[in-house]
Design an enzyme around this catalytic site. Sequence first.
Site, PDB file in Angstrom:
ATOM      1  N   ILE A  60      -2.178  -1.075  -3.191  1.00  0.00           N
ATOM      2  CA  ILE A  60      -3.283  -0.486  -3.962  1.00  0.00           C
ATOM      3  C   ILE A  60      -2.951  -0.340  -5.444  1.00  0.00           C
ATOM      4  O   ILE A  60      -3.855  -0.285  -6.282  1.00  0.00           O
ATOM      5  CB  ILE A  60      -3.684   0.890  -3.367  1.00  0.00           C
ATOM      6  N   TYR A  61      -1.672  -0.290  -5.818  1.00  0.00           N
ATOM      7  CA  TYR A  61      -1.318  -0.105  -7.223  1.00  0.00           C
ATOM      8  C   TYR A  61      -1.798  -1.313  -8.042  1.00  0.00           C
ATOM      9  O   TYR A  61      -1.386  -2.449  -7.798  1.00  0.00           O
ATOM     10  CB  TYR A  61       0.192   0.044  -7.406  1.00  0.00           C
ATOM     11  N   GLY A  62      -2.646  -1.019  -8.996  1.00  0.00           N
ATOM     12  CA  GLY A  62      -3.199  -2.097  -9.808  1.00  0.00           C
ATOM     13  C   GLY A  62      -4.068  -3.033  -9.003  1.00  0.00           C
ATOM     14  O   GLY A  62      -4.325  -4.166  -9.434  1.00  0.00           O
ATOM     15  N   ILE A  63      -4.529  -2.580  -7.830  1.00  0.00           N
ATOM     16  CA  ILE A  63      -5.314  -3.414  -6.915  1.00  0.00           C
ATOM     17  C   ILE A  63      -4.592  -4.744  -6.687  1.00  0.00           C
ATOM     18  O   ILE A  63      -5.142  -5.830  -6.864  1.00  0.00           O
ATOM     19  CB  ILE A  63      -6.758  -3.642  -7.440  1.00  0.00           C
ATOM     20  N   LYS A  88       3.499  -0.564   0.409  1.00  0.00           N
ATOM     21  CA  LYS A  88       2.736   0.318   1.289  1.00  0.00           C
ATOM     22  C   LYS A  88       1.382  -0.282   1.636  1.00  0.00           C
ATOM     23  O   LYS A  88       0.887  -1.176   0.955  1.00  0.00           O
ATOM     24  CB  LYS A  88       2.502   1.681   0.612  1.00  0.00           C
TER      25      LYS A  88
END
Length: 306
Positions: A60-63, A88
Site C-alpha cells: 500500500i505504501y505509495g500504492i 505487507k
Amino acid sequence: MQYAYLGNSGLKVSRIALGCMSFGDTSKGFNEWALNDEQAEPIFRQALELGITFWDTANIYGIGTSEEIVGRAIKKYSTREKIVLATKVNFKMHDGPGGEGLSRKAIMEQIDASLQRLGTDYVDLYQIHRFDPNTPVEETMEALHDVIKAGKARYIGASSMWSWQFSKMQYSADLHGWTRFVSMQNQYNLIQREEEREMFPLLKDLGIGSIPWSPLAKGRLARPFGTHTHRFDHDPVAERNYGDGDQSIIDVAWVLKNPIVTSPIVGPTKAHHLADAVAALDISLTPEEIENLEGSYTPRQPSGYM
C-alpha cells in the site's frame, strides 16, 4: 550496528529497521511528502553504511511505488542476499476481489504483485497489515503457509491488532501444523504504551519478536514540543494517533530498552534520522531516567489497529 534474531526464529536482523513508507510516487495520492528514487538515494546509501540491512515496506505504501523504489535501490546499492526484505498485505490496492483483505485470493494475488514490483523471487518477511475481520483466520493462515511452501516468503509476521486476534491466528497455525508468525509489527513509543498491557506479555510467552512502528510517534518525540513538519501536517495517521498535547520526551533508546523489542522501524525523510536512531543503540538509560520518562504517561485508547 547490532544484530539480533527475530523472536525465537533463526532470522537475524539489524536492530534498527529502515521503514520505507517515506518512499513513493506522490502522483499516486498516498502521501505528498514521499521521496522519489533520487531523493531517497542518500537514505539508502546511509542505511547500508550504518549496517541497516532490515528494510520494511508494504504494497500500500505509495500504492505500490514504494516497493518499486526499494527494489531498484537493492539492485543499485546492494545485493538481494545482503538485505532482509519485508513487505505487507491487506489494505486496498484495487477494486477487484483480490485487491484487499487477507483472503486466499488476495494473498496469492498480492504476493505475486509485490514480488514483481520488488524485482525479486521472494521476501524474507511477509506480514499481514492488520487483522481482517471478514476472512476466517484459518483461510488466512493456510494461505500464508502456502506462500511459504511456494518459496515466495521465508517467514511470516503480523501487525497491529488486539491480542486475542493475534493469539487466535497463532493458535490456528499451531493446530493445523501451518507456519507460525515470528514477528509482530506494533505501535510502541513513549506516548502510546498500551501494548505493554497484553500484547508484549503474549509475545514473550510465544517467543515472537516485536518490530515497533512509529517509535518516535511520527516524529513527535524527535522535535521540540509544538512544532510541526510538512509530513506531520499532511499525514492523517499522525494526526489521528498523536494529539498536540503530548510533550516531546526522548528517542528510540527508550523503545530499544524493552527486551521484547527486536528492531524499531524508523521511517526517515532525511539521512540524519538514521544516524540518530543508530546512536540510540549505545545509550543505556538509568532506572531514574526511565522513571522520569515514564512518569508523565497517561493511559489512552490503543490506536493504529485499523
